[in-house]
Scaffold this motif. Sequence first.
Motif, PDB file in Angstrom:
ATOM      1  N   LEU A 103      -9.041  -5.174  -7.085  1.00  7.54           N
ATOM      2  CA  LEU A 103     -10.222  -4.727  -6.353  1.00  7.54           C
ATOM      3  C   LEU A 103      -9.943  -3.442  -5.583  1.00  7.54           C
ATOM      4  N   ILE A 104      -8.695  -3.238  -5.173  1.00 13.12           N
ATOM      5  CA  ILE A 104      -8.364  -2.051  -4.370  1.00 13.12           C
ATOM      6  C   ILE A 104      -8.651  -0.771  -5.163  1.00 13.12           C
ATOM      7  N   GLY A 105      -8.118  -0.684  -6.366  1.00 11.77           N
ATOM      8  CA  GLY A 105      -8.365   0.494  -7.198  1.00 11.77           C
ATOM      9  C   GLY A 105      -9.822   0.647  -7.572  1.00 11.77           C
ATOM     10  N   ASN A 106     -10.486  -0.482  -7.868  1.00 10.00           N
ATOM     11  CA  ASN A 106     -11.907  -0.427  -8.213  1.00 10.00           C
ATOM     12  C   ASN A 106     -12.734   0.062  -7.034  1.00 10.00           C
ATOM     13  N   ALA A 107     -12.376  -0.395  -5.835  1.00  7.35           N
ATOM     14  CA  ALA A 107     -13.114   0.016  -4.644  1.00  7.35           C
ATOM     15  C   ALA A 107     -12.904   1.495  -4.325  1.00  7.35           C
ATOM     16  N   ILE A 108     -11.707   1.998  -4.587  1.00  9.70           N
ATOM     17  CA  ILE A 108     -11.463   3.437  -4.395  1.00  9.70           C
ATOM     18  C   ILE A 108     -12.368   4.248  -5.324  1.00  9.70           C
ATOM     19  N   ALA A 109     -12.484   3.802  -6.571  1.00 13.42           N
ATOM     20  CA  ALA A 109     -13.375   4.492  -7.517  1.00 13.42           C
ATOM     21  C   ALA A 109     -14.816   4.462  -7.024  1.00 13.42           C
ATOM     22  N   LEU A 110     -15.252   3.305  -6.524  1.00  9.92           N
ATOM     23  CA  LEU A 110     -16.625   3.183  -6.032  1.00  9.92           C
ATOM     24  C   LEU A 110     -16.851   4.109  -4.836  1.00  9.92           C
ATOM     25  N   LYS A 111     -15.855   4.216  -3.962  1.00  9.08           N
ATOM     26  CA  LYS A 111     -15.989   5.102  -2.797  1.00  9.08           C
ATOM     27  C   LYS A 111     -16.174   6.552  -3.251  1.00  9.08           C
ATOM     28  N   LYS A 112     -15.461   6.937  -4.302  1.00 13.04           N
ATOM     29  CA  LYS A 112     -15.584   8.301  -4.821  1.00 13.04           C
ATOM     30  C   LYS A 112     -16.948   8.539  -5.472  1.00 13.04           C
ATOM     31  N   THR A 135       2.482 -15.756   1.870  1.00 15.42           N
ATOM     32  CA  THR A 135       3.232 -15.211   0.729  1.00 15.42           C
ATOM     33  C   THR A 135       3.439 -13.702   0.775  1.00 15.42           C
ATOM     34  N   GLY A 136       2.600 -12.982   1.526  1.00 15.34           N
ATOM     35  CA  GLY A 136       2.658 -11.520   1.506  1.00 15.34           C
ATOM     36  C   GLY A 136       2.007 -10.935   0.265  1.00 15.34           C
ATOM     37  N   GLY A 137       1.246 -11.751  -0.461  1.00 15.86           N
ATOM     38  CA  GLY A 137       0.593 -11.287  -1.691  1.00 15.86           C
ATOM     39  C   GLY A 137      -0.709 -10.569  -1.407  1.00 15.86           C
ATOM     40  N   ALA A 138      -0.879  -9.373  -1.970  1.00 17.39           N
ATOM     41  CA  ALA A 138      -2.083  -8.565  -1.723  1.00 17.39           C
ATOM     42  C   ALA A 138      -3.344  -9.227  -2.263  1.00 17.39           C
ATOM     43  N   ALA A 139      -3.202 -10.117  -3.245  1.00 16.61           N
ATOM     44  CA  ALA A 139      -4.377 -10.774  -3.821  1.00 16.61           C
ATOM     45  C   ALA A 139      -5.070 -11.670  -2.807  1.00 16.61           C
ATOM     46  N   GLY A 140      -4.364 -12.079  -1.758  1.00 16.91           N
ATOM     47  CA  GLY A 140      -4.981 -12.890  -0.717  1.00 16.91           C
ATOM     48  C   GLY A 140      -5.511 -12.077   0.447  1.00 16.91           C
ATOM     49  N   MET A 141      -5.417 -10.743   0.331  1.00 18.66           N
ATOM     50  CA  MET A 141      -5.851  -9.859   1.420  1.00 18.66           C
ATOM     51  C   MET A 141      -6.784  -8.751   0.935  1.00 18.66           C
ATOM     52  N   ASP A 142      -7.174  -8.791  -0.315  1.00 18.80           N
ATOM     53  CA  ASP A 142      -7.855  -7.624  -0.900  1.00 18.80           C
ATOM     54  C   ASP A 142      -9.173  -7.277  -0.226  1.00 18.80           C
ATOM     55  N   LEU A 143      -9.936  -8.286   0.197  1.00 19.74           N
ATOM     56  CA  LEU A 143     -11.218  -7.978   0.835  1.00 19.74           C
ATOM     57  C   LEU A 143     -10.989  -7.320   2.195  1.00 19.74           C
ATOM     58  N   ALA A 144      -9.946  -7.746   2.891  1.00 20.22           N
ATOM     59  CA  ALA A 144      -9.596  -7.087   4.159  1.00 20.22           C
ATOM     60  C   ALA A 144      -9.178  -5.640   3.909  1.00 20.22           C
ATOM     61  N   ILE A 145      -8.341  -5.443   2.897  1.00 18.79           N
ATOM     62  CA  ILE A 145      -7.813  -4.108   2.618  1.00 18.79           C
ATOM     63  C   ILE A 145      -8.920  -3.111   2.279  1.00 18.79           C
ATOM     64  N   GLU A 152      -2.144   0.587   7.066  1.00 12.66           N
ATOM     65  CA  GLU A 152      -2.742   1.900   6.799  1.00 12.66           C
ATOM     66  C   GLU A 152      -2.424   2.403   5.392  1.00 12.66           C
ATOM     67  N   LYS A 153      -1.216   2.170   4.910  1.00 11.92           N
ATOM     68  CA  LYS A 153      -0.830   2.719   3.596  1.00 11.92           C
ATOM     69  C   LYS A 153      -1.680   2.134   2.467  1.00 11.92           C
ATOM     70  N   LEU A 154      -2.187   0.903   2.665  1.00 10.92           N
ATOM     71  CA  LEU A 154      -3.041   0.277   1.646  1.00 10.92           C
ATOM     72  C   LEU A 154      -4.528   0.499   1.909  1.00 10.92           C
ATOM     73  N   THR A 155      -4.894   0.562   3.185  1.00 10.42           N
ATOM     74  CA  THR A 155      -6.321   0.677   3.523  1.00 10.42           C
ATOM     75  C   THR A 155      -6.833   2.105   3.490  1.00 10.42           C
ATOM     76  N   ASN A 156      -5.907   3.084   3.496  1.00  5.81           N
ATOM     77  CA  ASN A 156      -6.334   4.489   3.604  1.00  5.81           C
ATOM     78  C   ASN A 156      -5.725   5.353   2.500  1.00  5.81           C
ATOM     79  N   ILE A 157      -5.690   4.837   1.295  1.00 12.08           N
ATOM     80  CA  ILE A 157      -5.168   5.587   0.150  1.00 12.08           C
ATOM     81  C   ILE A 157      -6.035   6.830  -0.066  1.00 12.08           C
ATOM     82  N   ASN A 158      -5.391   7.955  -0.198  1.00 13.29           N
ATOM     83  CA  ASN A 158      -6.084   9.245  -0.378  1.00 13.29           C
ATOM     84  C   ASN A 158      -7.061   9.557   0.758  1.00 13.29           C
ATOM     85  N   GLY A 159      -6.832   8.964   1.930  1.00 15.38           N
ATOM     86  CA  GLY A 159      -7.686   9.243   3.091  1.00 15.38           C
ATOM     87  C   GLY A 159      -9.114   8.746   2.950  1.00 15.38           C
TER      88      GLY A 159
END
Length: 301
Positions: A103-112, A135-145, A152-159
Amino acid sequence: MKRNINIFEFPLNLGLTKKEHETEPGVRKLPDWLRKFGFHTRINPKNIFRLNAPEYSMEFDEESKVRNAEQIIGYAQQQADSIISHYEKNAFNIILGGDCSILIGNAIALKKLGNFGIFYLDGHTDFIPPELSETGGAAGMDLAIITGNGPEKLTNINGLKPYILEENIFCCGNAETDDEEYVSQIINSDIHYYDLYQLRKNGFRNTAENFLKMVNEKGLDGFFIHLDVDVLKDEIMPAVDSRMEDGISYDNLGEMLKPLFENPLCFGIEITILDPDYDKKGTYTRPFVEYLIQTIKNKED
């Protein structure tokens, strides 16, 4: 107007922590597994695009407290580039995971592409900070991210933070309601939240129509559907990473997806977490594929 269909395959499993008996989570096999059951052939897409994922690892990133953070960020950027470079304005996009961290990559595309909403169908909220993750697994945090909550490194990719505004999201179907601290995270956000029991009370079709009303009233550029198959009842879909006994039926799912699919602003749907390793004979995959094909094929009828 009949819309072209494009399929994107993003077989990423780095957002999950492997279980003791696994060499790696089997969700990586999902696109090929669906193909085996005739999904691609019968959908007959105009194009199929695939982005192979990095090798599985359990690397813990100390800075973000998220496993495989750097690899997930790199893959998300490639995902977004793939979606943008193959974007067709009137196409319906089917995106096959993988785990929920796609979802992270898909959401970045949608933002663009503009200001989008998300109809988030999941047996969990996936809206917690790393500190609450076992677990530290991103799949359990994706909606937050994707809403800008977390490292910040995950929530603000490419600013681009936030990729999707909280207020433009409906999160529906969470069955993990006993943990007060877990649930409080999303209750205290601006996300429109319907746990499994509220969803039943509000009505499945009515909830989808409320979402569409919001999309129209806000003048959003479009919306995207997230479908984690663990939102389904365990008796019809146990082939998932984190099983929950209660969930929705195919009829319930159809009541929501039909009006969403029929709306011209629907960018498409992502399908995540179905693990072929837990369904060796296809007992649960076969009816899922049948249901999905019929629902997608009937969206313009």
